[in-house]
Scaffold this motif. Structure first.
Motif, PDB file in Angstrom:
ATOM      1  N   SER A  94       0.636  -1.167  -0.024  1.00  0.00           N
ATOM      2  CA  SER A  94      -0.103  -0.023   0.004  1.00  0.00           C
ATOM      3  C   SER A  94       0.465   1.163   0.570  1.00  0.00           C
ATOM      4  N   ASN A  95       1.695   1.538   0.902  1.00  0.00           N
ATOM      5  CA  ASN A  95       3.078   2.008   0.700  1.00  0.00           C
ATOM      6  C   ASN A  95       4.095   2.162  -1.008  1.00  0.00           C
ATOM      7  N   HIS A  96       3.964   1.393  -1.509  1.00  0.00           N
ATOM      8  CA  HIS A  96       4.537   1.281  -2.743  1.00  0.00           C
ATOM      9  C   HIS A  96       6.401   1.497  -2.291  1.00  0.00           C
ATOM     10  N   THR A  97       6.133   1.175  -1.389  1.00  0.00           N
ATOM     11  CA  THR A  97       8.055   0.642  -0.997  1.00  0.00           C
ATOM     12  C   THR A  97       8.475  -0.519  -1.316  1.00  0.00           C
ATOM     13  N   VAL A  98       7.649  -1.243  -1.568  1.00  0.00           N
ATOM     14  CA  VAL A  98       8.801  -2.750  -2.175  1.00  0.00           C
ATOM     15  C   VAL A  98       8.197  -3.308  -3.512  1.00  0.00           C
ATOM     16  N   ILE A  99       8.322  -3.929  -4.275  1.00  0.00           N
ATOM     17  CA  ILE A  99       7.875  -3.883  -6.388  1.00  0.00           C
ATOM     18  C   ILE A  99       8.305  -5.788  -5.920  1.00  0.00           C
ATOM     19  N   CYS A 114       2.616  -7.168  -0.327  1.00  0.00           N
ATOM     20  CA  CYS A 114       2.330  -7.199  -1.987  1.00  0.00           C
ATOM     21  C   CYS A 114       0.994  -7.485  -2.417  1.00  0.00           C
ATOM     22  N   ASP A 115      -0.028  -6.886  -2.627  1.00  0.00           N
ATOM     23  CA  ASP A 115      -1.255  -7.122  -2.793  1.00  0.00           C
ATOM     24  C   ASP A 115      -1.421  -5.956  -3.752  1.00  0.00           C
ATOM     25  N   VAL A 116      -0.961  -5.109  -4.313  1.00  0.00           N
ATOM     26  CA  VAL A 116      -1.527  -4.261  -5.154  1.00  0.00           C
ATOM     27  C   VAL A 116      -1.451  -4.836  -6.485  1.00  0.00           C
ATOM     28  N   LEU A 117      -1.412  -4.827  -7.559  1.00  0.00           N
ATOM     29  CA  LEU A 117      -1.759  -5.424  -9.141  1.00  0.00           C
ATOM     30  C   LEU A 117      -1.175  -4.377  -9.669  1.00  0.00           C
ATOM     31  N   VAL A 118       0.398  -3.738 -10.085  1.00  0.00           N
ATOM     32  CA  VAL A 118       0.078  -2.212 -10.488  1.00  0.00           C
ATOM     33  C   VAL A 118       0.636  -2.033 -12.101  1.00  0.00           C
ATOM     34  N   TYR A 119       0.744  -3.460 -12.307  1.00  0.00           N
ATOM     35  CA  TYR A 119       1.572  -4.048 -13.358  1.00  0.00           C
ATOM     36  C   TYR A 119       1.471  -5.127 -14.038  1.00  0.00           C
ATOM     37  N   PHE A 120       0.967  -5.436 -14.958  1.00  0.00           N
ATOM     38  CA  PHE A 120       0.980  -6.783 -15.925  1.00  0.00           C
ATOM     39  C   PHE A 120       1.031  -6.420 -17.448  1.00  0.00           C
ATOM     40  N   GLN A 121       1.654  -7.118 -18.237  1.00  0.00           N
ATOM     41  CA  GLN A 121       2.120  -7.719 -19.693  1.00  0.00           C
ATOM     42  C   GLN A 121       1.824  -9.633 -20.176  1.00  0.00           C
ATOM     43  N   GLU A 122       0.970  -9.511 -21.084  1.00  0.00           N
ATOM     44  CA  GLU A 122       0.018 -10.285 -21.493  1.00  0.00           C
ATOM     45  C   GLU A 122       1.297 -10.786 -22.391  1.00  0.00           C
ATOM     46  N   ILE A 135      13.115  -7.198 -16.182  1.00  0.00           N
ATOM     47  CA  ILE A 135      12.705  -6.390 -15.453  1.00  0.00           C
ATOM     48  C   ILE A 135      13.565  -6.951 -14.028  1.00  0.00           C
ATOM     49  N   LYS A 136      13.503  -7.819 -13.435  1.00  0.00           N
ATOM     50  CA  LYS A 136      14.538  -8.672 -12.204  1.00  0.00           C
ATOM     51  C   LYS A 136      15.861  -8.190 -12.105  1.00  0.00           C
ATOM     52  N   ALA A 137      15.870  -7.640 -13.313  1.00  0.00           N
ATOM     53  CA  ALA A 137      17.652  -7.669 -13.557  1.00  0.00           C
ATOM     54  C   ALA A 137      18.439  -5.989 -13.304  1.00  0.00           C
ATOM     55  N   GLY A 138      16.802  -5.488 -13.526  1.00  0.00           N
ATOM     56  CA  GLY A 138      17.023  -3.808 -14.224  1.00  0.00           C
ATOM     57  C   GLY A 138      16.720  -2.526 -12.210  1.00  0.00           C
ATOM     58  N   ALA A 182      14.565   1.773 -10.702  1.00  0.00           N
ATOM     59  CA  ALA A 182      13.844   3.522 -11.180  1.00  0.00           C
ATOM     60  C   ALA A 182      13.012   2.948 -12.598  1.00  0.00           C
ATOM     61  N   LYS A 183      13.603   1.463 -13.236  1.00  0.00           N
ATOM     62  CA  LYS A 183      13.359   1.157 -14.167  1.00  0.00           C
ATOM     63  C   LYS A 183      12.185  -0.034 -14.332  1.00  0.00           C
ATOM     64  N   LYS A 184      11.987  -0.601 -12.853  1.00  0.00           N
ATOM     65  CA  LYS A 184      10.822  -0.899 -12.903  1.00  0.00           C
ATOM     66  C   LYS A 184       9.753   0.322 -12.240  1.00  0.00           C
ATOM     67  N   GLU A 185       9.845   0.893 -11.628  1.00  0.00           N
ATOM     68  CA  GLU A 185       8.424   2.358 -11.803  1.00  0.00           C
ATOM     69  C   GLU A 185       8.547   3.001 -12.501  1.00  0.00           C
ATOM     70  N   LYS A 186       9.311   3.210 -13.826  1.00  0.00           N
ATOM     71  CA  LYS A 186       9.258   3.494 -15.321  1.00  0.00           C
ATOM     72  C   LYS A 186       7.330   2.712 -15.714  1.00  0.00           C
ATOM     73  N   LEU A 187       8.415   1.238 -15.569  1.00  0.00           N
ATOM     74  CA  LEU A 187       7.952   0.058 -16.226  1.00  0.00           C
ATOM     75  C   LEU A 187       5.878   0.735 -15.696  1.00  0.00           C
ATOM     76  N   ILE A 188       6.107   1.060 -14.444  1.00  0.00           N
ATOM     77  CA  ILE A 188       4.636   1.515 -14.000  1.00  0.00           C
ATOM     78  C   ILE A 188       3.931   2.348 -14.273  1.00  0.00           C
ATOM     79  N   THR A 189       4.892   3.230 -14.240  1.00  0.00           N
ATOM     80  CA  THR A 189       4.139   4.664 -14.044  1.00  0.00           C
ATOM     81  C   THR A 189       3.815   5.075 -16.076  1.00  0.00           C
ATOM     82  N   GLU A 190       4.121   4.384 -16.605  1.00  0.00           N
ATOM     83  CA  GLU A 190       3.914   4.662 -18.326  1.00  0.00           C
ATOM     84  C   GLU A 190       2.238   3.292 -17.913  1.00  0.00           C
ATOM     85  N   GLN A 191       2.510   2.507 -17.855  1.00  0.00           N
ATOM     86  CA  GLN A 191       1.002   1.706 -18.292  1.00  0.00           C
ATOM     87  C   GLN A 191      -0.127   2.591 -16.740  1.00  0.00           C
TER      88      GLN A 191
END
Length: 98
Positions: free
Chosen positions: A12-17, A46-54, A68-71, A74-83
């Motif tokens: 809920s606080n977006h501190t963990v992805i 972690c119970d908030v779905l913020v991104y998915f790709q099919e 994604i895990k290797a990034g 900041a890269k994870k946040e960018k992917l989430i924020t774009e979608q």
């Protein structure tokens, strides 16, 4: 046709992805929300779905998950924020029936 998904969950606080892959997104999100399994997502709520790709191929989904895990965070946040610019729960309103 069966699909596979790469997805990210946060708390809920977006501190963990958390980044994962699944062939049944609805069921997997439900498992995270109900803390069906003890592990990282239940420990850090972690119970908030913020991104998915099919994907049409599980191998592609796994490859993207690894990328994604290797990034960086900041890269994870960018992917989430774009979608999902407001980081809303994308599963809000989903009907979890099994």
């Amino acid at each position: 046709m069966h699909f596979s998904y790469t997805y990210m969950m946060t708390n809920s606080n977006h501190t963990v992805i958390y980044t994962g892959v699944t062939s049944n997104l609805l069921k997997r999100v439900y498992q995270h929300k109900t803390k069906a399994y003890k592990g990282f997502t239940s420990k850090y709520s972690c119970d908030v779905l913020v991104y998915f790709q099919e994907f049409t191929n599980i191998s592609e989904a796994i490859d993207f998950e690894k990328k994604i895990k290797a990034g960086s965070r900041a890269k994870k946040e960018k992917l989430i924020t774009e979608q999902n610019p407001e980081w809303k729960d994308l599963s809000d309103g989903w009907l979890f029936v099994f």
